[in-house]
Design an enzyme around this catalytic site. Structure first.
Site, PDB file in Angstrom:
ATOM      1  CG  ASP A 297      39.166  42.308  40.103  1.00 29.54           C
ATOM      2  OD1 ASP A 297      38.334  42.112  39.704  1.00 29.54           O
ATOM      3  OD2 ASP A 297      39.722  42.702  41.071  1.00 29.54           O
ATOM      4  CG  HIS A 331      37.523  38.702  40.484  1.00 29.71           C
ATOM      5  ND1 HIS A 331      37.819  39.396  41.388  1.00 29.71           N
ATOM      6  CD2 HIS A 331      38.750  37.640  40.501  1.00 29.71           C
ATOM      7  CE1 HIS A 331      38.702  39.304  41.965  1.00 29.71           C
ATOM      8  NE2 HIS A 331      39.483  38.036  41.744  1.00 29.71           N
TER       9      HIS A 331
END
Length: 551
Positions: A297, A331
């Site tokens: 992430d 991310h």
């Protein structure tokens, strides 16, 4: 008054307007960085072997290692040594004045036996919540460290759900054969029925309103722990170690002061659910340097609580230095938000490289968060092969923009309240991006535009150029945009007081598309607009008077 308070106080006065020059502001700020104090330890060393630990990969060493940590702290502190070997363990609890030293080639392996992790009242994504006990935790401590060049593994694969499309066919077959539960549509794998029950249960994990930890026991597997959680700790050092394969976030520091992360390695599989590298939440005086992140992430993330709960806490993350770091797949490379309801300020990011991240510099929030993010200084950033935007300011995270039709954004029907977030006073210098879908996206709210963004001396080789939507006082200077899609190169919607100074570009169909009645006072300086086939188009209430300057 301390050096830190003196420097930060001067910086705040500066940013409040003591100096009017933007260049003066940036130069002064970089010369007066926050000071972060490190812990100091006694040299006394306790080897975990003294307490019966065995590196056979079978013996559960939870009690032995925790006894060593407690004994070290009780004697005034020092070093708890984990020597080379494979050390299987359950949850470890840090104590004040202890340096947990994981030797080179030591593997501290947390067990996949979830019964070893009791349910506790913790914090997750900005809210108080039931969680499983973290593999490593510490609360209300002073003078703590985790050092060495060894490896700490959270056994996260037994905790995380995953979609079939994020695995190869062989990986999927192996996972299904290992047990767990496959969704009815055959597209997702869950670790257990307990996990599935938690996924379906309304309000799972809530504490309060008559709900207790015991009420959440049927959903135990659903409450994945963050691997390393330090809460309300002072003088913290994470140095040299590798932290990998976390059940959820890898490193979570909450309400900490004087936090140093140096030369650490943080590794999660690219498809690790909520597999953030490091989340620094409501902390002050922070240094993250010389470290490498490869995350499922966000890579390096700044947070400060979520919505009303975060605003009530009222603790911004402030006085932060992030430098000389590398972020691989994640991310976002460097991120603020989306849980930033307590605010973030006085943050300095420099000399970082992002390779293969979804987004490079990622600043995200949404209605309901509240909080002010300001005084963010960024320079000397290199990016390669970014999947989406090189730089993103987005106030619609997790939601939908008011409309792709430009005129919809003219309707500022939402009132400004304490729940309205604010991004302002960002200073970005010398970004080089080789490969991204888009160079820049600025997308504010109709009721609260993004303000005072300064981006200078930067080069972007991307598919698309820039979007500036619901923003004011945006300043781009000495920017080179080499984009494949150039109709338009720069899209402006309902934004005002924009300055584009010395913008260079390749072959371009349309330099500007300007839309919305609020789009005005756009200055084009020192830019050869004649290189484009068409300088500007206007739509949805914007007029040609919105842009001045054409040289």
């Amino acid at each position: 008054m301390s050096v830190v308070k003196t420097r930060i106080g001067i910086a705040v006065l500066l940013l409040a307007g003591c100096f009017t020059s933007r260049v003066q502001c940036q130069q002064y700020s970089w010369q007066h960085l926050p000071q972060v104090n490190k812990p100091v330890f006694k040299k006394d060393t306790i080897n975990i072997l003294k307490y019966g630990a065995k590196a056979d990969g079978i013996t559960l060493n939870t009690t032995s290692i925790n006894k060593a940590i407690s004994a070290c702290s009780a004697k005034g502190g020092g070093v708890v040594l984990i020597p080379q070997g494979l050390w299987l363990t359950g949850p470890l609890v840090m104590k004040s004045n202890v340096n947990l030293h994981v030797s080179r080639a030591a593997l501290l392996q947390f067990t996949d036996d979830k019964t070893q992790y009791k349910l506790v009242e913790g914090n997750y994504e900005g809210h108080a919540a039931v969680r499983n006990e973290s593999p490593i935790s510490g609360t209300n401590l002073t003078n703590i460290a985790i050092t060495g060049e060894g490896i700490i593994d959270g056994h996260g694969e037994v905790w995380r759900a995953i979609s079939k499309d994020r695995l190869t066919e062989a990986e999927w077959k192996k996972l299904v054969a290992s047990g767990g539960v496959v969704s009815e549509n055959g597209r997702s794998w869950y670790p257990s029925e307990s996990y599935v029950n938690g996924l379906k249960a309304a309000g799972a994990g809530v504490v309060g309103n008559g709900k207790t930890i015991k009420d959440n026991e049927p959903f135990k597997d659903f409450f994945r722990p963050n691997m390393l959680v330090l809460t309300n700790c002072k003088k913290v050092l994470l140095q040299g170690v590798t932290l990998q394969n976390s059940p959820a976030w890898n490193i979570h520091t909450l309400l900490c002061e004087d936090l140093t992360v140096q030369n650490a390695r943080v590794r999660n599989p690219w498809n690790a659910q909520n597999g953030d590298g490091i989340d620094v939440e409501s902390c002050r005086n922070v240094l993250i340097e010389g470290s490498t992140f490869d995350a499922g992430d966000d890579g390096i993330c700044i947070k400060s609580g979520r919505d009303e709960e975060g605003r009530k806490r009222g603790k911004p993350t402030e006085n932060v230095i992030v430098r000389n770091n590398v972020v691989y797949r994640a991310h976002g490379g460097f991120v603020i938000g989306s849980e930033m309801s307590g605010g973030a300020r006085n943050i300095f990011v420099s000399n970082c490289t992002f390779i293969g991240t979804d987004i490079g510099l990622r600043f995200k929030t949404t209605r309901g968060r509240g909080g002010v993010v300001e005084n963010i200084f960024i320079k000397d950033i290199a990016m390669k092969d970014i999947l989406h935007e090189a730089i993103l300011f987005d106030m619609y995270y997790g939601g939908k923009s008011p409309g792709e039709a430009d005129d919809i954004n003219d309707r500022a029907v939402v009132p400004v309240t304490e729940a309205t977030p604010s991004f302002r006073k960002f200073y970005v210098n010398n970004v080089v991006c080789n490969g991204a879908e888009k160079a820049l996206m600025i997308r504010g709210l109709p009721e609260m535009g993004i303000k005072d963004i300064h981006i200078e001396n930067s080069t972007f080789k991307t598919v698309k150029g820039a979007d500036v939507i619901e923003a004011q006082n945006i300043f781009l200077k000495n920017i080179h945009l080499e984009s494949k899609e150039t109709n338009p190169l720069i899209n402006v919607q309902n934004s005002s007081s924009l300055t584009f100074d010395h913008i260079t570009y390749g072959n371009t169909e349309l330099l500007f598309k300007v839309s919305g009645k609020k789009s005005q006072q756009i200055k084009l300086l020192n830019t050869d607009a004649a290189k484009a086939k068409n300088k500007a188009e206007f739509a949805s209430g914007a007029t040609k008077n919105a842009i001045t300057g054409s040289n």
